[in-house]
Scaffold this motif. Sequence first.
Motif, mmCIF file in Angstrom:
data_model
loop_
_atom_site.group_PDB
_atom_site.id
_atom_site.type_symbol
_atom_site.label_atom_id
_atom_site.label_comp_id
_atom_site.label_asym_id
_atom_site.label_seq_id
_atom_site.Cartn_x
_atom_site.Cartn_y
_atom_site.Cartn_z
ATOM 1 N N ASP A 189 43.482 1.746 26.579
ATOM 2 C CA ASP A 189 43.027 2.877 27.398
ATOM 3 C C ASP A 189 44.209 3.568 28.065
ATOM 4 N N GLN A 190 44.540 4.785 27.629
ATOM 5 C CA GLN A 190 45.528 5.626 28.303
ATOM 6 C C GLN A 190 46.837 4.889 28.587
ATOM 7 N N PRO A 214 52.137 2.712 19.405
ATOM 8 C CA PRO A 214 51.343 1.712 18.691
ATOM 9 C C PRO A 214 52.137 0.443 18.377
ATOM 10 N N ASN A 242 39.198 3.393 25.015
ATOM 11 C CA ASN A 242 39.108 4.839 24.851
ATOM 12 C C ASN A 242 40.088 5.341 23.793
ATOM 13 N N ILE A 243 39.872 4.895 22.571
ATOM 14 C CA ILE A 243 40.636 5.366 21.431
ATOM 15 C C ILE A 243 39.642 5.812 20.354
ATOM 16 N N PRO A 244 40.021 6.777 19.520
ATOM 17 C CA PRO A 244 39.108 7.227 18.455
ATOM 18 C C PRO A 244 38.939 6.176 17.379
ATOM 19 N N LYS A 246 39.639 6.329 14.241
ATOM 20 C CA LYS A 246 40.836 6.252 13.419
ATOM 21 C C LYS A 246 42.060 6.502 14.292
ATOM 22 N N SER A 247 42.429 5.497 15.051
ATOM 23 C CA SER A 247 43.553 5.630 15.973
ATOM 24 C C SER A 247 44.820 5.043 15.368
ATOM 25 N N ASP A 248 45.958 5.494 15.855
ATOM 26 C CA ASP A 248 47.237 4.940 15.413
ATOM 27 C C ASP A 248 47.377 3.479 15.834
ATOM 28 N N GLU A 249 46.829 3.146 17.001
ATOM 29 C CA GLU A 249 46.912 1.778 17.485
ATOM 30 C C GLU A 249 46.161 0.817 16.557
ATOM 31 N N TYR A 250 44.957 1.222 16.162
ATOM 32 C CA TYR A 250 44.161 0.362 15.273
ATOM 33 C C TYR A 250 44.833 0.220 13.914
ATOM 34 N N GLN A 282 33.685 2.277 22.539
ATOM 35 C CA GLN A 282 34.081 2.939 23.774
ATOM 36 C C GLN A 282 33.092 2.647 24.901
#
Length: 293
Positions: A189-190, A214, A242-244, A246-250, A282
């Motif tokens: 989250d942020q 990431p 709070n990530i989409p 398809k996030s870069d982190e995932y 989320q």
Amino acid sequence: MAHSTGNYTLVRRIKDPQFSVDRLDQYALLLLAGTHNFQFCVVDTDQQRCLLLEDYSFSDTLEELTGAYRTIIEEHQLLMAGYWKSVKLAVKSPYFTLVPRSYFSPENPGHYLKLAVALPEENYSISYQMHEQAEAAMVFGANKGLVDRIKSTYPSQDIPLKYQGSVFIEGIRQMPSGSHYPVMHLHIDQGALTVLVIDNGNVVFYNNFAYQSPDDVVKYTLTAFQKLSLDQNDTKVVVWGNIPLKSDEYAALYRYIRQLTLGTKPDFLTFSHMFDEAPDHQYFDLYSLYLTP
């Protein structure tokens, strides 16, 4: 959906058709306040049904946090209402420490926090939340002006202050793990990564890390794996926050962890199809606030 009004942006608003302003005295108002974002939802306590959710993000150039909250609250007819069945508040804060119950004394919780972090004492109040089954106390610092501003809106309510990390822990403990082995839960989250490891309902690891990329998320996650001697191929890892979708982190985590999944909506609340708009992983910490006394 995004609507900007200067210091803040309305990121998402979801409303169940069953929501009625005439039934606020049967609803719980759940507030999750942070320095980067603010979310709230409304739950019908008779049906345990989530009826309304709103999500706000703050401008990176925001100078006065309390003023931004004042603007949101005072311009929001629903938030200004004072006749809720209950109001619950949790805060996000980088100032925390988890203390084993056998070492904790409630007479001076600030002692433990000052040993763990450099707390800006003039602006922060110190609170704690007990985790009875985990046999630990979460001690945390909260922005005093922010908490006072929110609580003053509901003078007839007795609003105990909760910590977002504690709420997340209790929510996760209520969810079936589907595993006989330790499960790692990541809340993103942020720029903040929370790592929580639960084994048979017990908390075996909890920490929060500030991250900038990431790759940092991967680094802190794998460090926790090494510290606990967990297997990257066999350990289940669940991602929340709070990530989409398809996030870069995932995507970065997926390269290193085999049993990686996104979280699901909690089974202790019900949701109409309107809430399909919000990804299941989320707002779990916000929903979990409903479980707190």
